[in-house]
Design a protein around this motif. Structure first.
Motif, PDB file in Angstrom:
ATOM      1  N   ALA A  42       0.736  -1.238   0.051  1.00 25.24           N
ATOM      2  CA  ALA A  42       0.218   0.120   0.065  1.00 25.24           C
ATOM      3  C   ALA A  42       0.833   1.195   0.059  1.00 25.24           C
ATOM      4  CB  ALA A  42      -0.972  -0.027   1.117  1.00 25.24           C
ATOM      5  N   PRO A  43       0.805   2.225  -1.246  1.00 27.19           N
ATOM      6  CA  PRO A  43       1.636   3.328  -0.929  1.00 27.19           C
ATOM      7  C   PRO A  43       1.851   4.037   0.249  1.00 27.19           C
ATOM      8  CG  PRO A  43       0.446   2.977  -3.294  1.00 27.19           C
ATOM      9  CD  PRO A  43      -0.073   2.052  -2.214  1.00 27.19           C
ATOM     10  N   SER A  44       0.814   4.355   0.856  1.00 26.76           N
ATOM     11  CA  SER A  44       0.719   5.102   2.047  1.00 26.76           C
ATOM     12  C   SER A  44       1.348   4.491   3.104  1.00 26.76           C
ATOM     13  CB  SER A  44      -0.742   5.641   2.301  1.00 26.76           C
ATOM     14  OG  SER A  44      -1.172   6.154   1.433  1.00 26.76           O
ATOM     15  N   ALA A  45       1.544   2.951   3.333  1.00 30.01           N
ATOM     16  CA  ALA A  45       2.140   2.689   4.369  1.00 30.01           C
ATOM     17  C   ALA A  45       3.657   2.503   4.406  1.00 30.01           C
ATOM     18  CB  ALA A  45       1.715   1.142   4.249  1.00 30.01           C
ATOM     19  N   GLY A  46       4.296   3.183   3.394  1.00 30.79           N
ATOM     20  CA  GLY A  46       5.637   3.250   3.317  1.00 30.79           C
ATOM     21  C   GLY A  46       6.363   1.706   3.158  1.00 30.79           C
ATOM     22  N   LEU A  47       7.479   1.588   4.007  1.00 31.37           N
ATOM     23  CA  LEU A  47       8.070   0.282   3.865  1.00 31.37           C
ATOM     24  C   LEU A  47       7.547  -0.951   4.577  1.00 31.37           C
ATOM     25  CD1 LEU A  47      11.439   1.479   4.151  1.00 31.37           C
ATOM     26  CD2 LEU A  47      10.353   0.963   1.897  1.00 31.37           C
ATOM     27  N   LEU A  48       6.226  -0.785   5.414  1.00 32.54           N
ATOM     28  CA  LEU A  48       5.534  -1.871   6.145  1.00 32.54           C
ATOM     29  C   LEU A  48       5.231  -2.949   4.864  1.00 32.54           C
ATOM     30  CD1 LEU A  48       3.660   0.349   8.649  1.00 32.54           C
ATOM     31  CD2 LEU A  48       5.326  -1.100   9.173  1.00 32.54           C
ATOM     32  N   HIS A  49       5.009  -3.963   5.624  1.00 35.88           N
ATOM     33  CA  HIS A  49       4.400  -5.018   5.044  1.00 35.88           C
ATOM     34  C   HIS A  49       2.837  -4.538   4.931  1.00 35.88           C
ATOM     35  CE1 HIS A  49       7.280  -8.181   4.322  1.00 35.88           C
ATOM     36  NE2 HIS A  49       7.899  -7.519   5.429  1.00 35.88           N
ATOM     37  N   SER A  50       2.301  -4.584   3.827  1.00 36.43           N
ATOM     38  CA  SER A  50       0.940  -3.687   3.699  1.00 36.43           C
ATOM     39  C   SER A  50       0.010  -4.285   2.175  1.00 36.43           C
ATOM     40  CB  SER A  50       1.035  -2.432   3.605  1.00 36.43           C
ATOM     41  OG  SER A  50       1.720  -1.987   2.489  1.00 36.43           O
ATOM     42  N   ARG A  51      -1.209  -4.082   2.273  1.00 38.63           N
ATOM     43  CA  ARG A  51      -2.025  -4.450   1.303  1.00 38.63           C
ATOM     44  C   ARG A  51      -3.224  -3.419   1.083  1.00 38.63           C
ATOM     45  NH1 ARG A  51      -3.570  -9.820   1.204  1.00 38.63           N
ATOM     46  NH2 ARG A  51      -5.672  -9.379   0.488  1.00 38.63           N
ATOM     47  N   LEU A  52      -3.750  -3.369  -0.131  1.00 37.81           N
ATOM     48  CA  LEU A  52      -4.990  -2.688  -0.407  1.00 37.81           C
ATOM     49  C   LEU A  52      -6.292  -3.366   0.045  1.00 37.81           C
ATOM     50  CD1 LEU A  52      -4.103  -0.631  -3.403  1.00 37.81           C
ATOM     51  CD2 LEU A  52      -3.913   0.122  -1.245  1.00 37.81           C
ATOM     52  N   LEU A  53      -6.385  -4.746  -0.267  1.00 37.93           N
ATOM     53  CA  LEU A  53      -7.482  -5.504  -0.088  1.00 37.93           C
ATOM     54  C   LEU A  53      -7.590  -6.121   1.341  1.00 37.93           C
ATOM     55  CD1 LEU A  53      -7.499  -7.234  -3.450  1.00 37.93           C
ATOM     56  CD2 LEU A  53      -8.739  -5.291  -2.926  1.00 37.93           C
ATOM     57  N   PRO A  54      -8.809  -6.020   1.926  1.00 40.12           N
ATOM     58  CA  PRO A  54      -8.928  -6.809   3.123  1.00 40.12           C
ATOM     59  C   PRO A  54      -8.287  -8.166   3.148  1.00 40.12           C
ATOM     60  CG  PRO A  54     -11.020  -5.708   2.477  1.00 40.12           C
ATOM     61  CD  PRO A  54     -10.088  -5.591   1.203  1.00 40.12           C
ATOM     62  N   PRO A  55      -7.850  -8.685   3.965  1.00 42.31           N
ATOM     63  CA  PRO A  55      -7.441 -10.007   4.290  1.00 42.31           C
ATOM     64  C   PRO A  55      -8.347 -11.022   4.528  1.00 42.31           C
ATOM     65  CG  PRO A  55      -6.955  -8.843   6.421  1.00 42.31           C
ATOM     66  CD  PRO A  55      -7.386  -7.705   5.428  1.00 42.31           C
ATOM     67  N   ILE A  56      -8.369 -11.912   3.789  1.00 46.89           N
ATOM     68  CA  ILE A  56      -9.435 -13.008   3.961  1.00 46.89           C
ATOM     69  C   ILE A  56      -8.596 -14.374   4.094  1.00 46.89           C
ATOM     70  CG2 ILE A  56     -11.499 -11.943   2.902  1.00 46.89           C
ATOM     71  CD1 ILE A  56     -11.014 -13.447   0.355  1.00 46.89           C
ATOM     72  N   GLN A  57      -9.419 -15.480   4.288  1.00 43.05           N
ATOM     73  CA  GLN A  57      -8.668 -16.708   4.210  1.00 43.05           C
ATOM     74  C   GLN A  57      -8.216 -17.115   3.055  1.00 43.05           C
ATOM     75  OE1 GLN A  57     -11.462 -19.275   6.328  1.00 43.05           O
ATOM     76  NE2 GLN A  57     -10.006 -19.431   8.135  1.00 43.05           N
ATOM     77  N   GLY A  58      -7.200 -17.584   2.716  1.00 43.73           N
ATOM     78  CA  GLY A  58      -6.623 -17.787   1.293  1.00 43.73           C
ATOM     79  C   GLY A  58      -5.912 -16.706   0.488  1.00 43.73           C
ATOM     80  N   ASN A  59      -6.155 -15.228   1.125  1.00 45.37           N
ATOM     81  CA  ASN A  59      -5.616 -14.392   0.381  1.00 45.37           C
ATOM     82  C   ASN A  59      -5.429 -13.368   1.686  1.00 45.37           C
ATOM     83  OD1 ASN A  59      -4.949 -11.924  -0.803  1.00 45.37           O
ATOM     84  ND2 ASN A  59      -6.709 -11.873  -2.071  1.00 45.37           N
ATOM     85  N   GLY A  60      -4.254 -13.173   2.090  1.00 41.86           N
ATOM     86  CA  GLY A  60      -3.674 -12.579   3.462  1.00 41.86           C
ATOM     87  C   GLY A  60      -3.720 -13.487   4.735  1.00 41.86           C
ATOM     88  N   LEU A  61      -4.781 -14.131   4.729  1.00 44.48           N
ATOM     89  CA  LEU A  61      -4.860 -15.062   6.147  1.00 44.48           C
ATOM     90  C   LEU A  61      -4.903 -16.487   5.534  1.00 44.48           C
ATOM     91  CD1 LEU A  61      -7.630 -13.156   7.706  1.00 44.48           C
ATOM     92  CD2 LEU A  61      -5.098 -12.932   8.259  1.00 44.48           C
ATOM     93  N   ALA A  62      -4.240 -17.414   6.416  1.00 41.98           N
ATOM     94  CA  ALA A  62      -4.006 -18.832   6.293  1.00 41.98           C
ATOM     95  C   ALA A  62      -5.343 -19.543   6.334  1.00 41.98           C
ATOM     96  CB  ALA A  62      -3.379 -19.521   7.353  1.00 41.98           C
TER      97      ALA A  62
END
Length: 259
Positions: A153-173
């Motif tokens: 996510a551009p506004s998060a700088g160097l943090l691990h980040s994403r634009l889409l909400p995390p769901i199981q299978g995409n961001g969450l296990a």
């Protein structure tokens, strides 16, 4: 379940602060914090950021009216939490600071289409802003860090980040731990600015052409803070003006032209 709180290292500060040599822009609001996690286990602090800024921008020509520009930013970011020999470590951190909330005079942010746009300099404008962080904790092995790229996510700088909400299978296990659960902590701020009081106006040079704008300097803004409005939500995406792009922001190229 871990308990999450913060230690404020700077702010909350509601005031105009001059641009420092290392800053891209002067700030109207600052809040720098350190995460505190009690009953910690290995996992991740996850924060959902929602921000909007609403501008009213006045042109200096009779033929051009005030127009609105709406900046909306919405993304997810995370910090690694590890526990070893009874000591909890949260990374990344710099000088004990894990996260920075700022409202700056010039801001770049992505529109709904993912295109990054630059919003007007707040100098000479008035408006209001809201900034909210909803904080969760995901214990190992519930978060898939490969789906959270650094700078995702551009506004998060160097943090691990994403634009889409995390769901199981995409961001969450895809297991029982692959869920966010309830909100453990809220960071909610709001404020307004009025930077429209002119200090002086200088006529444009003759070679600037007919209809060129005057050079205007402004006095320092009137900045006010307010409690975050209860049940206010973040509905700026529904605010549109005639010239506004589908992404929710007014690109520089589409500002009213002079002359």
């Amino acid at each position: 379940m871990p308990i999450i709180t913060v230690t404020n290292h700077v702010g909350p500060t509601y005031a105009l602060e001059p641009r420092a040599p290392t800053a891209a822009s002067a700030t109207l609001f600052r809040n720098f914090i350190q995460w505190n996690v009690v009953n910690a286990v290995d996992g991740y602090v996850v924060q959902h950021i929602q921000r909007n800024e609403k501008y009213w921008v006045q042109r200096h020509f009779p033929r051009h009216q005030t127009y609105q520009a709406v900046s909306v930013d919405d993304y997810w970011e995370c910090w690694r939490v590890t526990v070893a020999a009874g000591v909890t470590t949260i990374t990344p951190a710099r000088d004990l600071i894990n996260d920075k909330f700022t409202v700056v005079t010039v801001m770049d942010a992505p529109g709904a289409d993912g295109t990054v746009g630059r919003f007007p300099d707040k100098t000479g404008t008035r408006g209001r802003w809201k900034l909210r962080g909803l904080v969760y904790f995901v214990a190992d092995p519930g978060l898939v860090i490969a789906d959270w790229p650094a700078g995702g996510a551009p506004s998060a700088g160097l943090l691990h980040s994403r634009l889409l909400p995390p769901i199981q299978g995409n961001g969450l296990a895809r297991n029982r731990q692959g869920r966010l659960g309830g909100v453990l902590f809220r960071r909610e701020f709001a404020g307004s600015w009025d930077w429209t009081t002119e200090d002086q106006r200088i006529a444009p040079r003759a070679d600037d052409g007919v209809g060129a704008p005057p050079l205007v300097t402004y006095r320092d803004p009137v900045v006010s803070a307010r409690n975050f409005p209860a049940l206010a939500g973040f509905r700026s995406r529904n605010i549109r003006t005639a010239d506004e792009a589908a992404g929710g922001w007014l690109p520089i190229a589409r500002r009213p032209a002079h002359g």
